[in-house]
Design an enzyme around this catalytic site. Sequence first.
Site, mmCIF file in Angstrom:
data_model
loop_
_atom_site.group_PDB
_atom_site.id
_atom_site.type_symbol
_atom_site.label_atom_id
_atom_site.label_comp_id
_atom_site.label_asym_id
_atom_site.label_seq_id
_atom_site.Cartn_x
_atom_site.Cartn_y
_atom_site.Cartn_z
ATOM 1 N N LEU A 241 0.838 -1.202 0.000
ATOM 2 C CA LEU A 241 0.000 0.000 0.000
ATOM 3 C C LEU A 241 0.870 1.248 0.000
ATOM 4 O O LEU A 241 0.544 2.247 -0.652
ATOM 5 C CB LEU A 241 -0.921 0.011 1.223
ATOM 6 C CG LEU A 241 -1.834 1.227 1.357
ATOM 7 C CD1 LEU A 241 -2.757 1.348 0.149
ATOM 8 C CD2 LEU A 241 -2.640 1.165 2.653
ATOM 9 N N TYR A 242 1.976 1.204 0.728
ATOM 10 C CA TYR A 242 2.904 2.342 0.720
ATOM 11 C C TYR A 242 3.337 2.659 -0.712
ATOM 12 O O TYR A 242 3.307 3.814 -1.143
ATOM 13 C CB TYR A 242 4.126 2.026 1.582
ATOM 14 C CG TYR A 242 5.249 3.017 1.434
ATOM 15 C CD1 TYR A 242 5.121 4.313 1.926
ATOM 16 C CD2 TYR A 242 6.439 2.667 0.793
ATOM 17 C CE1 TYR A 242 6.153 5.235 1.791
ATOM 18 C CE2 TYR A 242 7.474 3.578 0.648
ATOM 19 C CZ TYR A 242 7.332 4.863 1.145
ATOM 20 O OH TYR A 242 8.348 5.773 1.000
ATOM 21 N N ALA A 243 3.744 1.627 -1.453
ATOM 22 C CA ALA A 243 4.164 1.819 -2.839
ATOM 23 C C ALA A 243 3.019 2.370 -3.685
ATOM 24 O O ALA A 243 3.228 3.254 -4.531
ATOM 25 C CB ALA A 243 4.664 0.500 -3.421
ATOM 26 N N THR A 245 0.540 4.267 -2.699
ATOM 27 C CA THR A 245 0.292 5.681 -2.414
ATOM 28 C C THR A 245 1.374 6.563 -3.045
ATOM 29 O O THR A 245 1.090 7.679 -3.482
ATOM 30 C CB THR A 245 0.234 5.954 -0.901
ATOM 31 O OG1 THR A 245 1.468 5.587 -0.275
ATOM 32 C CG2 THR A 245 -0.917 5.188 -0.258
#
Length: 432
Positions: A241-243, A245
Site C-alpha cells: 500500500l505504501y508503494a 500511495t
Amino acid sequence: MRNLEDELFPSTPGKVKIERAHAISRQFHRCFASTSTMFLWALFLIALTASYLSFQSFVDTSSKYFHASWGGMHWERQIRNSAQPRRQNGYSVLVTGASGFVGSHVSLALRRRGDGVVGLDNFNSYYDPSLKKARKALLSSHSIFIVEGDINDSRLLAKLFDVVPFTHVLHLAAQAGVRYAIENPASYVHSNIAGLVTLLEACKSADPQPAIVWASSSSVYGLNDKVPFSELDRTDQPASLYAATKKAGEEITHTYNHIYGLSITGLRFFTVYGPWGRPDMAYFSFTRNILQGKPITVYRGKDHVDLARDFTYIDDIVKGCLGALDTAEKSTGTGGKKRRPAQYRIYNLGNTSPVTVPNLVAILERHLKVKAKKNVVEMPGNGDVPFTHANISLARAELGYKPTTNLETGLKKFVKWYLSYYGYNPRGVRNL
C-alpha cells in the site's frame, strides 16, 4: 335598587355607549400595552441571547487562537526570519517533514549554504517522537524555525504562503514504512495522498507559485524484475500500500503540473540510511538489538535467496535533493491558472551497488564488535520486495548526482553516531 338600575340601565341616553366605548378602549390599551411590553421583553431576551452567543463564540475563537501552535505577530516574525536567505539569489524553502530523517539533513544543508528554510512537521508517533524533537533542537541551533502542524491543515498552509513567498517547496513529509500499512492503512492515505493534494492546492494558489521537489520512492517499481530499475520501467504493479500511495502521488503531481503549471520534480529514494536515521529501518533496529543482546530477524526470499537493497547514504541523498532544487525551473501558473507548460521530472536517487542483508549484518557486527543472534526466516507476504537496484544515469546527467559513500563507510559513521546519541560505551561491548 336604583343604584343597581342606574348601573344596569342608566337614565342618560348614550351614556352606556360612551362608558362601554371607554371600557373597551381601556381594555384595548391595557392589552396593547401588555403586548408591547411582552414584545419588548422578547426583543430584550433575543438580544441578550445573541450577545451571549457572540461573546461565547469570541471566547471560543480566542481560546483556540491563544492555544494554537501557530499564528500571531511573533510567530510570523519567526517565520520570516527563518525564511530569509543569507546568500545572494538564495532560496526560501518550505521543507515538510523537516524533523524527519531526510528532512533534517537537507534543511541543515540548505541553511549552511545560505538558503532560507522554514520547516513543517507534525511529530507523529510512528516512531519515537523524542528523536524528532532532538532533530528539531539541532535545526533550531542553526536558526531554522519548525512549525508544528499537519500538511492536511489547509488554513496553516495558506497562512505560511501568505507570510512568505516561498521560491521552493521540498515535500518530504509522508507516512513511511512498508509493513506498517498492514496495521494502519488509513494513515498512508491521509498523509501520502490527502496530505499531498492539500499541499499542492496551497502551492497552485500561492503567488508566486513555488517549484516543488518531493520524495517518491523506489517502492513504486514493485514487482518489476528488470534490473537495474530505470525511470522508464513499469511502475503499475505495486507490492505494498505504501508503494501504491507513492505511485498515486506521481500521478497526482503530474495532474497538477499539467493543469496548473506547477514545476514538479519527483525523487525515488533507494533505502536511505545514516546518522539520525529512522528506528524502523532494518540497519537501525539491527544495531539496537545486537547491542542489547536480542535476536534479529533476517528475511530470506524464495529458494533461499538473500534479500538485497541498494543502500544509499544520507549525504548522497542530500546532494541529490540540492541538485533537484538547483535545476528546478519556475512554475508557470498564476492565480491558479497555467500560462504555459511547466517542468515535470522524475529521478532515481540510489547508490547503484546493492548489498545483501547478511552482508549488512556482518558489517554491523564488525563496527559494533558484537556478534548478532540471527533468526533467518522466509520473507512473509507483507509487501516487501526481494531486491532493489537503481539506474542513476539520468540523475547523474541532469542533476550532477554522483554517490560517493559505500555501505562499509556509511555504516561506520552511523554506528559512531548511534553509540554517541544513545550513550553506549564502545569499550563496554564484548569482542567477537
